[in-house]
Scaffold this active site. Sequence first.
Site, PDB file in Angstrom:
ATOM      1  N   HIS A  20      12.842   3.554 103.808  1.00  0.00           N
ATOM      2  CA  HIS A  20      11.631   2.925 103.293  1.00  0.00           C
ATOM      3  C   HIS A  20      11.000   3.785 102.191  1.00  0.00           C
ATOM      4  CE1 HIS A  20       7.300   1.388 104.080  1.00  0.00           C
ATOM      5  NE2 HIS A  20       7.902   0.653 103.162  1.00  0.00           N
ATOM      6  N   HIS A  96       9.351   1.834  78.342  1.00  0.00           N
ATOM      7  CA  HIS A  96      10.720   2.280  78.620  1.00  0.00           C
ATOM      8  C   HIS A  96      10.796   3.785  78.892  1.00  0.00           C
ATOM      9  CE1 HIS A  96      15.054   2.075  78.646  1.00  0.00           C
ATOM     10  NE2 HIS A  96      15.146   2.920  77.642  1.00  0.00           N
ATOM     11  N   TYR A 118      17.833  -2.825  77.719  1.00  0.00           N
ATOM     12  CA  TYR A 118      16.731  -2.849  78.695  1.00  0.00           C
ATOM     13  C   TYR A 118      17.072  -3.574  79.992  1.00  0.00           C
ATOM     14  CZ  TYR A 118      14.148  -1.156  74.676  1.00  0.00           C
ATOM     15  OH  TYR A 118      13.735  -0.413  73.597  1.00  0.00           O
TER      16      TYR A 118
END
Length: 129
Positions: A20, A96, A118
């Site tokens: 998790h 980015h 991307y």
Amino acid sequence: MKKAGILNRELSGAIAELGHGDGVLVCDAGLPTPRGPRVVDLAFRAGVPSFAEVLDGLLAELVVEGATAAGEIRAANPAASALLHGHFPELTLVPHERLKQLSADARLIVRTGEARPYANVLLRCGVFF
């Protein structure tokens, strides 16, 4: 031998080790990978396997509670943007350069053969209960 799901032994084993809150970066062939996170490189040829194929395979096996991508994806790669927004209506978008910084904290990086710009997403693992 497994009969379904991800058959790549390195990737299957890496997925089994996730917990998790762990980060999994699914990236195109051109994204620089930082030192530190485990990298499973699936790239074979330009476009093979595709970002979409790898993402779909991972989402079939992972519980994901959040996802982050570069905001530049909207203009530079509308198909990947639509794919991500379809899977993650609350997709977080960052510059980015910030996504590249965040990737250093990922537990696992899965490099695809994707050759469109991307096509990268940082997934945050959830729990099944």
